[in-house]
Design a protein around this motif. Structure first.
Motif, mmCIF file in Angstrom:
data_model
loop_
_atom_site.group_PDB
_atom_site.id
_atom_site.type_symbol
_atom_site.label_atom_id
_atom_site.label_comp_id
_atom_site.label_asym_id
_atom_site.label_seq_id
_atom_site.Cartn_x
_atom_site.Cartn_y
_atom_site.Cartn_z
ATOM 1 N N ILE A 1 0.833 -1.200 0.000
ATOM 2 C CA ILE A 1 0.000 0.000 0.000
ATOM 3 C C ILE A 1 0.868 1.251 0.000
ATOM 4 N N SER A 2 1.940 1.244 0.802
ATOM 5 C CA SER A 2 2.801 2.429 0.859
ATOM 6 C C SER A 2 3.521 2.679 -0.458
ATOM 7 N N LEU B 1 -1.686 -1.057 -5.110
ATOM 8 C CA LEU B 1 -2.960 -1.289 -4.429
ATOM 9 C C LEU B 1 -3.634 -2.572 -4.882
ATOM 10 N N HIS C 1 -4.021 4.182 1.375
ATOM 11 C CA HIS C 1 -2.891 4.755 0.649
ATOM 12 C C HIS C 1 -2.918 6.279 0.729
#
Length: 183
Positions: free
Chosen positions: A66-67, A71, A103
Motif C-alpha cells: 500500500i505504501s 494497491l 494509501h
C-alpha cells in the motif's frame, strides 16, 4: 509481524531473534571444525544460501504494498489471506476502495508540505525523514525513552569495543577471576 494477529505478535517478536542466538552458539563449533579463515568465511557465507528461498516463499507485506502504491497487489494478497484463514471479505471493488483510502492516508498530498508550487521528491523525502525523527521526541516520555535507549546502545557498544581491544592485555588469572566474579 504485520500479518500476525495481535495475540501472536509478542511470540513472533521474541522468536524472531532465536536464530541469531543459535547462530552465535553454533559459531565456535564451526570455527573449531573449520580452522582456515577463508574456508570459515565460505562456510558462514554459504550457510545463508537457503534464505534466498524466502524471496519466492514469502509474499510482500500488505502495508508495504500500500505504501508503494501497489494497491491491486495488496488487495489480492488480502483476499488470499482471508481465504486461507476462512474469513469473509468485502467485494473486490469495496476492498480496493478501502486500500485506496489507506494509501491516501499514508501519502498526504504534496501541497501540504510544499504549498501550491511543484517541489521535488527530495524535499518530500527530507520532510518525511525529519517528521519521523522528531516523532522520537514528540512527548517528554518518548524523548526520555529514546535518550535512554540511545545512551544504553552507546554504553554497550563502548564496553564491547573496550573488552575486544583490551583482550590481548588480559591474562589468564584476570579472566578466571572475572568468570568467577572475584575481585
Amino acid at each position: 509481524m504485520e500479518v500476525c494477529s495481535v495475540q501472536q505478535r509478542s511470540m513472533v517478536g521474541n522468536m524472531f531473534i532465536v536464530p541469531w542466538g543459535l547462530g552465535y552458539m553454533i559459531l565456535p563449533g564451526v570455527a573449531y571444525l573449520v580452522r582456515h579463515w577463508r574456508w570459515l568465511q565460505a562456510a558462514l557465507s554459504l550457510s545463508s544460501l537457503p534464505l534466498w528461498a524466502y524471496y519466492w516463499l514469502i509474499s510482500e507485506s500488505p502495508r508495504w504494498l500500500i505504501s508503494k502504491g501497489r494497491l491491486d497487489d495488496a488487495a489480492d494478497l488480502l483476499t488470499k489471506a482471508a481465504k486461507m484463514n476462512g474469513r469473509p471479505l468485502p467485494s473486490h471493488h469495496h476492498l480496493l476502495a478501502r486500500v485506496t483510502a489507506m494509501h491516501k492516508k499514508c501519502h498526504p498530498d504534496e501541497r501540504q508540505v510544499c504549498g501550491d508550487s511543484k517541489c521535488g521528491h527530495v524535499l518530500m523525502t527530507v520532510h518525511k525523514g525529519l517528521s519521523s525523527m522528531l516523532s522520537l521526541v514528540a512527548t517528554p516520555r518518548r524523548g526520555a525513552v529514546a535518550f535512554t535507549v540511545l545512551f544504553m546502545w552507546f554504553v554497550c557498544g563502548a564496553n564491547y569495543y573496550g573488552v575486544v581491544f583490551s583482550s590481548p592485555n588480559l591474562n589468564q588469572r584476570y579472566e578466571a577471576s572475572e568468570t568467577l566474579g572475584l575481585p
